[in-house]
Each structure stands twice: as C-alpha cells, then as structure tokens.
Design a protein around this motif. Structure first.
Motif, PDB file in Angstrom:
ATOM      1  N   GLN A   8       1.028  -1.138   0.121  1.00  0.00           N
ATOM      2  CA  GLN A   8       0.123  -0.158   0.226  1.00  0.00           C
ATOM      3  C   GLN A   8       0.868   1.253   0.024  1.00  0.00           C
ATOM      4  O   GLN A   8       1.855   1.360   0.891  1.00  0.00           O
ATOM      5  CB  GLN A   8      -0.819  -0.085   1.066  1.00  0.00           C
ATOM      6  CG  GLN A   8      -2.020   1.044   1.104  1.00  0.00           C
ATOM      7  CD  GLN A   8      -2.992   0.846   2.216  1.00  0.00           C
ATOM      8  OE1 GLN A   8      -2.817   0.451   3.260  1.00  0.00           O
ATOM      9  NE2 GLN A   8      -4.195   1.561   2.048  1.00  0.00           N
ATOM     10  N   CYS A  10       1.960   4.815   0.852  1.00  0.00           N
ATOM     11  CA  CYS A  10       2.134   5.655   1.801  1.00  0.00           C
ATOM     12  C   CYS A  10       2.237   7.165   1.628  1.00  0.00           C
ATOM     13  O   CYS A  10       1.782   8.081   2.144  1.00  0.00           O
ATOM     14  CB  CYS A  10       2.822   5.212   3.274  1.00  0.00           C
ATOM     15  SG  CYS A  10       2.449   3.580   3.657  1.00  0.00           S
ATOM     16  N   CYS A  19       5.991   2.500   0.572  1.00  0.00           N
ATOM     17  CA  CYS A  19       5.076   1.607   0.521  1.00  0.00           C
ATOM     18  C   CYS A  19       5.167   0.730   1.529  1.00  0.00           C
ATOM     19  O   CYS A  19       6.340   0.267   2.243  1.00  0.00           O
ATOM     20  CB  CYS A  19       4.981   0.751  -0.760  1.00  0.00           C
ATOM     21  SG  CYS A  19       4.605   1.505  -2.195  1.00  0.00           S
ATOM     22  N   ASP A  41      -2.677   5.683  -0.380  1.00  0.00           N
ATOM     23  CA  ASP A  41      -3.607   4.704   0.070  1.00  0.00           C
ATOM     24  C   ASP A  41      -4.076   3.514  -0.931  1.00  0.00           C
ATOM     25  O   ASP A  41      -4.673   2.453  -0.830  1.00  0.00           O
ATOM     26  CB  ASP A  41      -4.733   5.254   0.556  1.00  0.00           C
ATOM     27  CG  ASP A  41      -4.773   5.838   1.735  1.00  0.00           C
ATOM     28  OD1 ASP A  41      -3.762   5.399   2.527  1.00  0.00           O
ATOM     29  OD2 ASP A  41      -5.209   6.825   2.054  1.00  0.00           O
ATOM     30  N   ASP A  42      -3.574   3.614  -2.034  1.00  0.00           N
ATOM     31  CA  ASP A  42      -3.664   2.801  -3.532  1.00  0.00           C
ATOM     32  C   ASP A  42      -3.059   1.544  -3.046  1.00  0.00           C
ATOM     33  O   ASP A  42      -1.804   1.637  -2.482  1.00  0.00           O
ATOM     34  CB  ASP A  42      -3.426   3.437  -4.729  1.00  0.00           C
ATOM     35  CG  ASP A  42      -4.533   4.468  -5.301  1.00  0.00           C
ATOM     36  OD1 ASP A  42      -5.380   4.191  -4.769  1.00  0.00           O
ATOM     37  OD2 ASP A  42      -3.915   5.114  -6.293  1.00  0.00           O
ATOM     38  N   PHE A  43      -3.122   0.604  -3.731  1.00  0.00           N
ATOM     39  CA  PHE A  43      -2.318  -0.655  -3.664  1.00  0.00           C
ATOM     40  C   PHE A  43      -1.826  -0.812  -4.836  1.00  0.00           C
ATOM     41  O   PHE A  43      -2.265  -0.859  -6.045  1.00  0.00           O
ATOM     42  CB  PHE A  43      -3.256  -1.967  -3.215  1.00  0.00           C
ATOM     43  CG  PHE A  43      -3.611  -2.228  -1.743  1.00  0.00           C
ATOM     44  CD1 PHE A  43      -2.883  -2.410  -0.722  1.00  0.00           C
ATOM     45  CD2 PHE A  43      -4.837  -1.387  -1.408  1.00  0.00           C
ATOM     46  CE1 PHE A  43      -3.189  -2.778   0.257  1.00  0.00           C
ATOM     47  CE2 PHE A  43      -5.092  -1.186  -0.095  1.00  0.00           C
ATOM     48  CZ  PHE A  43      -4.440  -2.017   0.788  1.00  0.00           C
ATOM     49  N   SER A  57      -7.904  -3.261  -2.852  1.00  0.00           N
ATOM     50  CA  SER A  57      -7.589  -3.450  -1.820  1.00  0.00           C
ATOM     51  C   SER A  57      -7.828  -5.140  -1.468  1.00  0.00           C
ATOM     52  O   SER A  57      -7.212  -5.765  -0.704  1.00  0.00           O
ATOM     53  CB  SER A  57      -7.744  -2.872  -0.531  1.00  0.00           C
ATOM     54  OG  SER A  57      -9.253  -2.731  -0.514  1.00  0.00           O
TER      55      SER A  57
END
Lengths: 74, 368
Positions: A8, A10, A19, A41-43, A57
C-alpha cells in the motif's frame, strides 16, 4: 524472481513511493506506472522494487493470504 | 461470488474428459503454488501438470555466468546480481571457480541485490569503481531493468544483460512437433507487463487452449478448468483467469521502456540452444552502459556450447518439460539444494528446487 508483492502506498515523491506491507516499509519505484494515476492509500503489486500494476485492496488481501502460506511453509 | 479451490476441483472432476491431458505451465511461481498446494494429487489421474521453461536462472546461458565470474575475478569492479544467480554452477573443473559465490569467497567484490534500484545506489556510492549489473530474468524482471536505464543511471553502471522472453520458448516447443502437452497455463506476471495478447498464438497458430493464471490455487484451478472445458467443448480461446492484474495491452509504460532500452534478438538458452527472437540486448542509445562493449574480451565464442548443462544433469529435460524433476538420476542424490549440480536445483523458481523443498523425495516412474 517473478513474484509480486502487494503493497500500500503511504507517500509519493516523484517516481518513488514509500509503501507498506505487513508493517514493513519499502521505497518502491513508480517509474513503470506512468500511465496510472496513483495516489496515497492505493495498492500496487511490487516486483524487484518496482510497482508493476495497480490492484484493489480486496485483491491485495487475497494475494497476501497466499504469501502468508508460502512464508509459513518456508 | 468467489469460487473456492474445492469448488473448482469439483467442476474439473465433473468434466467429461475422455483422454489423458497434459497441461504445461511456464512460470516458476505457478509451479511453486501448484506443488505447495498439492494440486497434482488433488486432480483426477488423467490430468498431468507439467512444469516447463519457467525459470530464468535455469536457462541463463552458461557462457554468461562464466563471463560474469571471470569479470568479477579479473577486473577491478563491483559485480551485482539477483541473489539466485550467485549459486549457479558453470562447467569447469572443481578446482576452478564454479559459481559467483565461489568467486566472492576468493575475493571478488560480488554483491547480491534484490532490485535494480540497489545497483544504481551502489554505483552512486562508488563513482570511481565500475559496477557491473549481471541481470538475468524474464520479461517481468527485465522490464524493471529497462526502467532503470531509461530513468537514468550513473556513468559507472554497466549492464551484463541476460534477459529472455518467455513466449518464444513455448513457440519453439509447439513448432518442434514434440510439444508433449495439450494445453497451456500462461504466466500471470509476464502477462501483467506484456499483455495477455502475446499468448494468442497458442490458440491461433497451434489450435490449443490457453489461459493466463495468477498464483493463488483458485486462479490456477480456474485456468485449468478453463483449458479442460475448452478441450471438452472443442472451442479454444485465450482465457484471462488473472483479471486482477492482467489487462489488455499489459503495462504500457513498461513496454515502452523495454522497447526504448533493449532490442529483441535470437538468443541462447542453457540446455535448449538458440531460440528465435527470445533475448534482449541493449539498444545503441544505451551502449555506453553495455558491459559487453566495455569488456569485450570476456565473451568467448568457444564457450557457446548450446545445450550445455553439467555432466549427468537432466536440467535440459526438466526445463523443456520432457521429464519430471525426480526422473533425473541426480535428483536428491548428488544434486540437492545445499549442493546443487544443475541450475534447476538452485533457483526458487527451478522445478527441482521447488519439488525438493516441498518434500517430493522419491524418484518417480517416468510419466511425461
């Protein structure tokens, strides 16, 4: 070598993102993701330090369940 | 609704399969998941899962590993490589330096890395020393190496490139007329980067079902069900059973960077020989970072003995899916992960290593 780890995002600084996965933080290159609009917040799936694709997610969670088993098996 | 592995297995068992079917995978990650989850024993007896050319460490040409060892031993350089490559043996006498790890023990400055970013960092930290990055890998790993070059690297960073494309090896097997499989599971992360379309030729040119799979047992079983269903229905197509990552056209940024940094040419595969359009070489634009141009005296034509594996080692048969790992006479005897003879026992993506690590210790009756 072709393993991809879901992480994820950050923080993003240019082509470098901090991440996190399982409490471990790594700098990840976003240089291969220039066609994607990535945000905190993206993965992403990370391979040899480079994000290779964006995922949801839910998909990240599913992948981590497999890796948890692999780690336990090792 | 998510279909569980158990439900996929029920669906596979319910298919009216009339003949023996062999499904090949060409990805060490797939083989690892299949073996770890015990999918072979869970499937009906008339379905075989064959590990094919899915390990880039295993097929990295012996002459390239030799070149890396000699460079590290004889030049005042730092050599960096993905960790797997350090234990791959070359075919020299036991008293000579057989691996990069042995060269390191003999004083060469060799450093395992996990990312091309680390190679750049080491080169920046030592601007006075040439840093040679020995980069072996399939498309998923070669694309980040291309990204590294395109983004810009220090003048003292040189690339000893052994990048390979996966699909040409499958094309070679299919064109040989002795493919030995009826359906293909295509590699998920290669397709993530390059796009699933690369595998359409399996259907169009060879009238064979194919499905791209991810790495969870559910995704692999979905792909197996897909190709088996295609066989029973008699309608073949390329199925994408890894839509979470695999999208039409793949990762376009990555593909542009690969095209800018590298050129595709015929290339040698250890244990296999030359395969048309299967290798990456550095484009002229980046020739200043080509280790082969900076150190031309280390490439030896005499060492290009196509098909060369260590004596007695059947890695060539394993890589091509002609035999299972435990049909090699060295498997588990002279060749174990702690003391590997062939490259398939070295890498985490090598079929021999995967089988051994998952407790498959018995030599099996030949089935393939």
């Amino acid at each position: 070598m072709c393993l991809g780890i879901p992480m994820q995002i950050c923080e993003i600084n240019g082509f470098v993102a901090s991440c996190e996965a399982k409490g471990v933080f790594r700098d990840v290159s976003l240089f291969m993701m220039q066609d994607e609009n990535l945000k905190v917040d993206d993965f992403v799936v990370v391979h040899v330090g480079y994000a290779i694709q964006k995922i949801t997610s839910q998909e990240a969670q599913t992948a981590w369940e497999l890796y948890d088993q692999m780690i336990a098996a090792d | 609704m998510t279909v569980t592995a158990s439900q996929w297995l029920d669906r596979i068992r319910a298919l009216p399969l009339e003949s023996h079917v062999k499904i090949m995978n060409v990805c060490g990650g797939h083989e690892r998941s299949i073996t770890m989850a015990g999918l072979r024993s869970a499937l009906p007896g008339n379905i075989e899962l064959i590990p094919g050319p899915g390990c880039p460490v295993c097929i990295c040409p012996e002459e390239d590993v030799y070149e890396a060892i000699q460079l590290a031993l004889n030049e005042n350089i730092i050599l960096v490589a993905f960790g797997d490559m350090l234990r791959v043996p070359v075919n020299v006498r036991k008293s000579d330096t057989r691996t990069l790890a042995e060269a390191k023990a003999r004083g060469a400055d060799i450093r395992p890395i996990a990312s091309p970013v680390e190679a750049v960092k080491i080169a920046k930290e030592h601007p006075e020393i040439p840093v040679v990055f020995f980069a072996a890998g399939f498309e998923t790993t070669t694309a980040p190496v291309a990204a590294m070059l395109v983004e810009g690297v220090p003048a003292n960073l040189f690339l000893l490139l052994s990048g390979r494309l996966t699909w040409p090896a499958v094309a070679m097997l299919l064109e040989s007329g002795e493919a030995g499989f009826n359906a293909l599971i295509a590699p998920g992360h290669v397709a993530t980067v390059m796009g699933p379309e690369e595998w359409q030729f399996v259907v169009d040119a060879h009238n064979m079902p194919a499905a791209v799979a991810g790495f969870e047992p559910e995704s692999l079983l979905a792909a197996m069900y897909s190709v088996l269903r295609q066989l029973t229905d008699g309608r073949y197509f390329l199925d994408n059973c890894y839509p979470a990552l695999v999208r039409e056209g793949g990762n376009r940024s990555a593909r542009r960077q690969l095209e800018e940094a590298f050129v595709v040419e015929d290339a040698n595969w250890r244990g296999v020989g030359s395969i048309a359009n299967s290798g990456y070489i550095i484009a002229d634009k980046y020739k200043a970072h080509d280790a082969r141009r900076k150190y031309p005296n280390y490439a030896s034509e005499a060492r290009k003995r196509a098909g060369e594996m260590p004596p007695g080692c059947d890695c060539a048969g394993v890589v091509l899916g002609k035999i299972y790992p435990n049909e090699c006479r060295l498997y588990g005897k002279a060749c174990v992960p702690r003391n590997p003879i062939g490259p398939c026992m070295v890498s985490d993506e090598g079929a021999c290593r995967i089988w051994w690590a998952n407790g498959l210790r018995e030599t099996a009756k030949p089935k393939i």
